[in-house]
Design an enzyme around this catalytic site. Structure first.
Site, PDB file in Angstrom:
ATOM      1  CG  HIS A 104      -4.017   2.407  -2.128  1.00 13.47           C
ATOM      2  ND1 HIS A 104      -3.953   3.386  -1.156  1.00 13.47           N
ATOM      3  CD2 HIS A 104      -5.333   2.160  -2.364  1.00 13.47           C
ATOM      4  CE1 HIS A 104      -5.201   3.722  -0.817  1.00 13.47           C
ATOM      5  NE2 HIS A 104      -6.051   3.013  -1.545  1.00 13.47           N
ATOM      6  CG  ASP A 147      -2.275   0.653   0.942  1.00 17.80           C
ATOM      7  OD1 ASP A 147      -2.261   1.862   0.618  1.00 17.80           O
ATOM      8  OD2 ASP A 147      -3.311  -0.006   1.050  1.00 17.80           O
ATOM      9  CD  GLU A 169      -9.619   4.190  -0.784  1.00 14.07           C
ATOM     10  OE1 GLU A 169     -10.498   4.479   0.058  1.00 14.07           O
ATOM     11  OE2 GLU A 169      -8.425   4.014  -0.480  1.00 14.07           O
TER      12      GLU A 169
END
Length: 670
Positions: A262, A198, A336
């Site tokens: 990420h 991440d 995201e």
């Protein structure tokens, strides 16, 4: 007299049934239970036997029982005082993970269709035994080693019964991971989702790309003042060790390499893979620092979906990942992604025109198709977060969906024909508050809801689904993001006992679930967690005191709290000041930790105890200390220099928590 006699007999019978049922506190709840009479008593002459199966199938349980009871448990067939394990492929059970368990005063017979079923049966036996079986140095009275007479027919509702651990935002050693695998096995959870990459760190060695595990991609920068153990990565030898450890516990590991968003450590290590040239700052840092660097939590760069070098990189990475993890699935993230970064790049827009890609959502689908094909080529099944459903019509049906964006996300995946794992943040995120936002527990306070134990337990993955859609639900999973709860004790308190509720969702029949009855079984299981030295949430959280108007002045004065009972080992300690009511916040100028009246540590920063509970900045109302020379006979106090800001109409909670230096060594007593 006759009525009184009948009433008395009924009371006796009901009491006996209740007593028998209270003895069997297995979690998750078995499908069928029939209660018998008496107990099977283990002693030094008890034997074990195996028919059509191997000792290795239940070796963990046998070793654990031998170690705790000090009985030899010799392998020998005999008609009584024995535990017989039998593999019967023709057994009438709807799942290969099911089992039948028959306990009488004379013997125990365990039957299953597969080795996995035998393992699950052994974990039920483990729970039927006293919690002392969980200790490693136990010397118990022989009379305690008994199992109630019971017949159990059992099998899971869903195959995927999972837990996700995020080791990017906070790194945890393989010993911590193993401890969680132990707990998962006890409650028949069989899928460990390992979130390995991440923005906060790349945590797995990739031999072809050594820069991925360089310091700036795996170690929090010195300016963040993070404890050293929160940084690091796993070597491939360590990964193999954990994979084998999981296999021995009937657990499959699903690795996650989160792309194309990420991916900050990847871009720092190999800048040419980025969609732009943004690489500030040139190091990783904790999640809560994101707003200070970027103004929000999302990275200002992603992997470039237009470059062939990106797909070659991912092909190489997934080649090594596939070789390390024998399970069916590889998770590629996909959540995201900042599509606005793609919209701003001319070369991306040119690529979209050349390939007739309508918009950035379709570009993400292009990326997902490419990555899914790479994973399939490795002989694995791809799975991603449900963000990738934005362009569902172009998404290959071979890609499974991990549904996190709301309870309705499961429906969205299933209606389009995708297999899905139910893991909605609305119910199954464990970084979210479980009772009270003013109780001092380390939660991601940006979420609007409170994921209480009952809210978790009451979640039903099949809610609103047709029968056909329900067949596409692989199972259920609880997720723990380590952005806020970083210390192991804090993480444990967030996970337990909610993880046990997830275990029951995944296993028990929908019609047999009963929250009040689950809580009764849970109460009986808490001593088992105590024996395993796993902390769990208690009512009140970390609250250790409070203040009210009469306790403070408009000028600086001292607030004192006795924290003797909260300090039980060496470690990091944290005091918190949570304003909860009134017109005036509490101004704090410095806080001291005292041992027998002597200052042993001090945090001198200035702060305001106010209403702020957001995620986007470090919480100033927390004060940090170190306990180095713990004395069990000493008195410990917190002294805070405080005043009411503009008045004394103020009420609040004082919280205190110790995270021991040695994890899983001691738990806080209540």
């Amino acid at each position: 007299m006759k009525k009184l006699f009948i009433s008395a007999m009924l009371s006796l019978i009901i009491g006996q049934v209740s007593q028998a049922q209270s003895i069997v506190n297995v979690i998750p709840k078995p499908q069928e239970i029939t209660y018998g009479d008496g107990l099977f008593q283990l002693d030094k002459h008890t034997t074990i036997s195996f028919e059509n199966c191997r000792v290795e199938d239940v070796d963990l349980f046998i070793k654990q029982l031998r170690q705790a009871s000090h009985y030899p448990m010799m392998e020998k067939k005999q008609s009584s005082n024995t535990i017989a394990f039998i593999l019967d492929k023709k057994l009438d059970l709807p799942s290969d993970e099911g089992y039948q368990l028959d306990v009488s005063a004379k013997k125990i017979t365990v039957k299953a269709k597969t080795a996995h079923g035998l393992f699950n049966a052994s974990q039920s036996l483990r729970q039927l035994l006293p919690s002392a079986i969980e200790t490693t140095n136990n010397v118990a009275n022989e009379s305690t080693w008994s199992i109630p007479a019971v017949v159990i027919k059992d099998y899971p509702r869903y195959h995927w019964r999972g837990y996700m651990k995020d080791v990017s935002r906070t790194f945890y050693t393989i010993n911590t991971v193993k401890k969680y695998l132990d707990a998962m096995a006890l409650y028949k959870m069989n899928t460990f989702h390992w979130h390995l990459t991440d923005d906060q760190g790349w945590r797995i060695e990739i031999k072809k790309y050594p820069k991925l595990t360089a310091e700036n991609a795996t170690v929090f920068h010195r300016t963040e003042k993070q404890p050293a153990e929160r940084s690091g990565f796993y070597t491939q030898e360590q990964i193999k060790e954990v994979v084998q450890y999981a296999k021995e516990r009937n657990i499959t590991i699903v690795p996650e390499i989160d792309v194309p968003g990420h991916s900050w450590p990847t871009i720092l290590a190999y800048p040419t893979l980025g969609v732009n040239k943004n690489s500030y700052p040139n190091h990783i840092f904790p999640f809560v620092s994101s707003w200070g660097y970027w103004g929000n939590q999302f990275t200002p760069n992603t992997l470039d979906p237009t470059k062939e070098t990106t797909y070659q990189f991912l092909d190489d990475v997934f080649t090594e990942i596939a070789a390390l993890f024998p399970g069916s699935y590889i998770h590629f993230g996909g959540d995201e992604v900042r599509h606005d970064l793609w919209e701003k790049e001319a070369h991306v827009q040119d690529f979209m025109k050349q390939h007739q890609i309508a918009d950035v959502k379709a570009l993400q689908s292009y990326f997902v198709q490419r990555v899914s094909a790479i994973i399939v080529q490795k002989g694995k099944k791809p799975i991603g977060w449900n963000d990738i459903l934005a362009d569902a019509k172009n998404l290959p049906k071979s890609t499974a969906i991990m549904s996190w964006l709301g309870e309705e996300a499961i429906k969205e995946a299933a209606k389009d024909g995708f297999k899905a794992v139910a893991t909605p943040a609305s119910h199954l995120y464990f970084d979210i508050t479980q009772a009270d936002r003013n109780d001092g527990t380390m939660t991601d306070l940006a979420y609007p809801q409170i994921n209480s134990l009952q809210r978790v337990y009451d979640f039903d993955p099949s809610n609103g689904l047709t029968a056909a859609e329900d067949k596409l639900v692989l199972g259920v999973q609880g997720n723990m993001w380590s952005a806020i709860a970083q210390d192991i004790k804090d993480m444990n308190v967030q996970n337990f006992p909610r993880l046990l509720a997830v275990a029951e969702i995944g296993w028990a029949s929908k019609s047999k679930k009963d929250y009040a009855e689950f809580c009764r079984r849970l109460d009986a299981n808490l001593p088992r967690l105590d024996s395993m030295r796993i902390d769990y949430y208690h009512t009140g959280g970390y609250i250790a005191g409070s203040w009210k108007s009469a306790d403070i002045k408009e000028e600086y004065s001292t607030l004192t709290f006795d924290v003797t009972k909260k300090i039980y080992d060496n470690g990091r300690a944290q005091a918190g000041f949570f304003f909860v009511d009134g017109k005036n916040f509490l101004e704090i100028d410095a806080v001291q930790l005292l041992q027998d009246g002597r200052i042993i540590d001090e945090d001198g920063h200035h702060a305001l105890a106010d209403k702020f509970r957001g995620t986007n900045k470090i919480k100033p109302f927390y004060y940090n200390f170190t306990v180095k020379d713990y004395n069990p006979n000493a008195k410990y106090e917190i002294k805070a220099r405080v005043r009411g800001a503009g008045g004394v109409d103020s009420k609040g909670n004082f919280t205190f928590n110790l995270s021991p230096t040695l994890p899983f060594n001691k738990t806080e007593k209540r």
